[in-house]
Scaffold this motif. Structure first.
Motif, short mmCIF file in Angstrom:
data_model
loop_
_atom_site.label_atom_id
_atom_site.label_comp_id
_atom_site.label_asym_id
_atom_site.label_seq_id
_atom_site.Cartn_x
_atom_site.Cartn_y
_atom_site.Cartn_z
N GLY A 19 30.53 -19.05 -39.25
CA GLY A 19 29.54 -18.28 -38.51
C GLY A 19 30.08 -17.47 -37.36
N GLY A 20 31.41 -17.31 -37.25
CA GLY A 20 31.95 -16.44 -36.22
C GLY A 20 31.65 -14.98 -36.50
N ALA A 21 31.46 -14.68 -37.77
CA ALA A 21 31.05 -13.34 -38.20
C ALA A 21 30.14 -13.52 -39.41
CB ALA A 21 32.28 -12.51 -38.58
N ASP A 22 29.29 -12.55 -39.64
CA ASP A 22 28.42 -12.60 -40.81
C ASP A 22 28.11 -11.19 -41.27
OD1 ASP A 22 26.03 -11.58 -39.37
OD2 ASP A 22 26.11 -13.52 -38.36
N LEU A 23 27.57 -11.09 -42.46
CA LEU A 23 27.28 -9.77 -43.02
C LEU A 23 26.24 -9.03 -42.20
CD1 LEU A 23 27.25 -10.60 -46.85
CD2 LEU A 23 29.06 -9.47 -45.54
N TRP A 66 28.26 -17.98 -28.65
CA TRP A 66 28.52 -18.93 -29.74
C TRP A 66 29.45 -18.31 -30.79
CZ3 TRP A 66 28.02 -23.88 -29.67
CH2 TRP A 66 27.05 -24.48 -28.86
N ARG A 67 29.27 -17.02 -31.04
CA ARG A 67 30.12 -16.36 -32.04
C ARG A 67 31.57 -16.31 -31.56
NH1 ARG A 67 27.01 -12.07 -32.89
NH2 ARG A 67 25.86 -13.18 -34.50
N VAL A 68 31.77 -16.03 -30.29
CA VAL A 68 33.13 -16.00 -29.74
C VAL A 68 33.79 -17.36 -29.85
CG1 VAL A 68 34.47 -15.67 -27.63
CG2 VAL A 68 32.66 -14.05 -28.21
N ALA A 69 33.04 -18.43 -29.57
CA ALA A 69 33.60 -19.79 -29.68
C ALA A 69 34.06 -20.06 -31.11
CB ALA A 69 32.56 -20.82 -29.25
N ARG A 70 33.28 -19.62 -32.07
CA ARG A 70 33.65 -19.82 -33.48
C ARG A 70 34.85 -18.95 -33.86
NH1 ARG A 70 27.72 -20.06 -33.84
NH2 ARG A 70 27.12 -22.14 -34.54
N LEU A 71 34.94 -17.75 -33.30
CA LEU A 71 36.10 -16.90 -33.57
C LEU A 71 37.38 -17.52 -33.00
CD1 LEU A 71 34.65 -13.33 -32.86
CD2 LEU A 71 35.14 -14.37 -35.08
N LEU A 72 37.25 -18.19 -31.85
CA LEU A 72 38.41 -18.90 -31.29
C LEU A 72 38.86 -20.02 -32.22
CD1 LEU A 72 37.42 -19.10 -27.52
CD2 LEU A 72 39.50 -18.04 -28.42
N ALA A 73 37.89 -20.75 -32.77
CA ALA A 73 38.23 -21.83 -33.71
C ALA A 73 38.92 -21.26 -34.94
CB ALA A 73 36.96 -22.59 -34.10
N LEU A 81 24.88 -1.52 -27.00
CA LEU A 81 26.20 -0.91 -27.18
C LEU A 81 27.30 -1.80 -26.60
CD1 LEU A 81 25.47 2.82 -26.28
CD2 LEU A 81 26.48 2.03 -28.42
N GLN A 82 27.06 -2.35 -25.41
CA GLN A 82 28.08 -3.17 -24.75
C GLN A 82 28.33 -4.47 -25.51
OE1 GLN A 82 25.89 -2.83 -20.94
NE2 GLN A 82 27.85 -2.35 -20.01
N ASN A 83 27.27 -5.12 -25.94
CA ASN A 83 27.44 -6.39 -26.68
C ASN A 83 28.12 -6.17 -28.03
OD1 ASN A 83 26.29 -8.85 -25.31
ND2 ASN A 83 24.61 -7.42 -25.00
N ARG A 84 27.71 -5.10 -28.73
CA ARG A 84 28.34 -4.83 -30.03
C ARG A 84 29.82 -4.48 -29.87
NH1 ARG A 84 24.25 -6.51 -30.44
NH2 ARG A 84 25.64 -8.29 -30.63
N SER A 85 30.14 -3.77 -28.79
CA SER A 85 31.54 -3.41 -28.55
C SER A 85 32.38 -4.65 -28.26
CB SER A 85 31.64 -2.42 -27.39
OG SER A 85 30.97 -1.23 -27.70
N MET A 86 31.86 -5.56 -27.43
CA MET A 86 32.59 -6.79 -27.13
C MET A 86 32.77 -7.64 -28.40
SD MET A 86 34.21 -8.44 -24.84
CE MET A 86 33.68 -7.69 -23.31
N GLU A 87 31.74 -7.69 -29.21
CA GLU A 87 31.79 -8.40 -30.48
C GLU A 87 32.92 -7.84 -31.35
OE1 GLU A 87 28.47 -7.80 -33.40
OE2 GLU A 87 27.90 -9.78 -32.66
#
Length: 530
Positions: free
Chosen positions: A505-509, A446-453, A309-315
């Motif tokens: 790859g910052g987000a995917d289906l 890694w996903r957060v880094a890609r979202l920043l980009a 729950l915590q990781n999905r919420s931060m995502e």
């Protein structure tokens, strides 16, 4: 119901409220600008709002919800009803005594806390005191409303609690519309607004009480008694009140300092209203939904589910707030000009508010992360740790605000609040990870880094496109052209950001499917949830 669907339910209702809030602020800007009556009204309104965040929303979302959830698990609806009535009796009595005391002491409170800088202006000071006297009972209404909201959220009825703030904006829009139609003076308009705030508080409380009865729980008034449950609530609520009201605490400090400069309080309020849109839609939705979900998982011994729950919420939080922060930084001038620049709101005021908004935008992800991180402590009935972190950040905010205001004025206040917000978020996150209460995923980093980009690429595209639309966004352009141009800029930003985020790859289906399909532990009443 999936986690994202619950976020969407609360976020959608909050979005409606915030859109109406924009309409309200637009009318306010046209009627009052950043003149003395705008300063007086916002200063007076900030005080009950501060107490509402401290002793209502913050305390009850942090302390009441986990205890209410525990009562449902242990004693069923009857046990939860008994607990609610015990709390209601004590809360009502304390609020009544507090309201009477504050009404009598209001001149001293305005002089020492709300707006010390108004003391040298007798008319402005007197108006602020009178407006505050009218509006302070709003605190009592909203504190009781917050308790009712906590009950509804714990019973999986999210929509009614989320939509209640709409009534405040509807009533105030009506008051402003009436004032403009009558050609009322700024002083008369401020009076209309003050009585409107009180009326809206009573209306919100009535609506939430009806919602609780509809959810199957009828609560009555009990003679106030300090039962073990009430003592436990108060023990948890005091530090939670400080923690939950971090933003308001920092803003009241900023207001005290800003009261020494004419128009500064109103300018901060107009900027605050804009960045509160993403903060409210994402941050409040996550905080409201995550706390009861997390508390329920931990009470059931489902540590793995709690970590998920915590990781999905931060995502979810960073996926939506990083681009919002980038957009507020790049096109703050355009946003403020289109929303506010008319009537008493001059181009010079636009420049001041836009500069303040851009800095608030940089602090936005930190402010929203706090909403996602605090439930990790509150659900474990630990309210002291976030309180200590909050007090440290308040000290930092005070030092920075006092140091930067003489140099940068409103921008200095915004910088202090943004730095304080990020400091709070980072300390909360590090503490949870070190305690083993947040199972950090490398994939999330890694996903957060890609979202920043993706955010940086979007910001560059938005900066280029804003130059192309410059003529249509100018103050000389017709209002409908300004709105269309701003809408196209926002649409372009969304297209670029989401395209790049999915491409790199910052987000995917898979991420979307995970969140949509995740099922929470349903309460018996969930089938009838709004």
């Amino acid at each position: 119901m999936s986690l994202v669907k619950k976020f969407a339910t609360v976020g959608g209702a909050t979005l409606g409220s915030r859109v109406l809030g924009f309409a309200r602020e637009t009318l306010m800007a046209a009627a009052l600008g950043t003149g003395p009556m705008a300063d007086a009204f916002y200063a007076a309104f900030r005080f009950p709002n501060l107490f509402r965040r401290l002793f209502a929303e913050g305390a009850f979302n942090a302390a009441f919800v986990p205890l209410f959830a525990k009562e449902i698990e242990a004693g069923g609806i009857d046990g939860a009803k008994r607990f609610s009535e015990e709390v209601f009796g004590v809360l009502f009595t304390v609020l009544l005594m507090l309201t009477i005391a504050m009404e009598l002491l209001m001149p001293l409170i305005v002089a020492w806390i709300i707006a010390p800088g108004f003391v040298g202006d007798a008319e402005k000071f007197d108006v602020t005191v009178k407006l505050a006297v009218v509006m302070f009972p709003y605190l009592m209404c909203m504190s009781l409303t917050a308790m009712l909201s906590g009950m509804l959220n714990s019973l999986h009825h999210y929509f009614a609690a989320a939509v209640a703030p709409v009534f405040l904006n509807v009533v105030l829009i009506g008051a402003l519309g009436y004032g403009l139609w009558q050609g009322a003076s700024p002083l008369e308009t401020a009076w209309y607004l003050s009585w409107g705030v009180l009326a809206a508080g009573l209306l919100q409380m009535a609506v939430l009480y009806a919602g609780v009865r509809h959810a199957g729980m009828k609560i009555g008034f009990r003679r106030p008694r300090m039962t073990p449950n009430v003592k436990r609530l108060l023990w948890l609520a005091l530090p939670a009140a400080v923690t939950g009201g971090i933003t308001q605490i920092n803003q009241i400090i900023g207001q005290m300092i800003a009261s020494t400069k004419d128009g500064a309080i109103a300018a901060l309020q107009y900027a605050d209203r804009v960045y509160q849109l993403p903060l409210g839609v994402v941050g409040i939705a996550v905080g409201v939904v995550l706390l009861p979900e997390l508390a329920r998982a931990l009470k059931g011994g489902q540590e793995r589910e709690a970590g998920n729950l915590q990781n999905r919420s931060m995502e979810f939080v960073l996926f939506l707030t990083l681009p919002a922060a980038g957009a507020l930084w790049v096109i703050s001038d355009e946003i403020v000009r289109v929303l506010y620049e008319r009537g008493a709101f001059s181009p010079e005021t636009t420049s001041i508010v836009a500069g303040t908004l851009a800095i608030y935008g940089l602090g936005l992800p930190g402010f929203v992360m706090i909403k996602a991180l605090n439930p990790g402590f509150f659900a474990r009935e630990d309210t002291k740790t976030p309180m200590r972190i909050t007090l440290l950040s308040v000290v930092v905010n005070c030092i920075l605000a006092v140091s930067l205001f003489p140099l940068f004025h409103e921008r200095g206040i915004a910088t202090a609040e943004a730095v304080s917000g990020w400091l709070t978020a980072l300390l909360l996150f590090v503490t949870l990870v070190r305690r083993g209460h947040w199972p950090l995923e490398k994939a999330l980093l890694w996903r957060v880094a890609r979202l920043l980009a993706a955010t940086v690429i979007m910001a560059v595209a938005l900066d280029y496109a804003s130059g192309y639309f410059a003529d249509r966004l100018a103050s000389t352009a017709p209002p409908y052209e300004q709105l269309v141009a701003l809408g196209l800029l926002i649409a372009l930003a969304m297209l670029v950001y989401f395209s790049v985020a999915f491409l790199i790859g910052g987000a995917d289906l898979g991420m979307i499917r995970r969140n949509l399909k995740r099922k929470g532990k349903a309460a018996p009443s969930e089938e009838s949830a709004e």
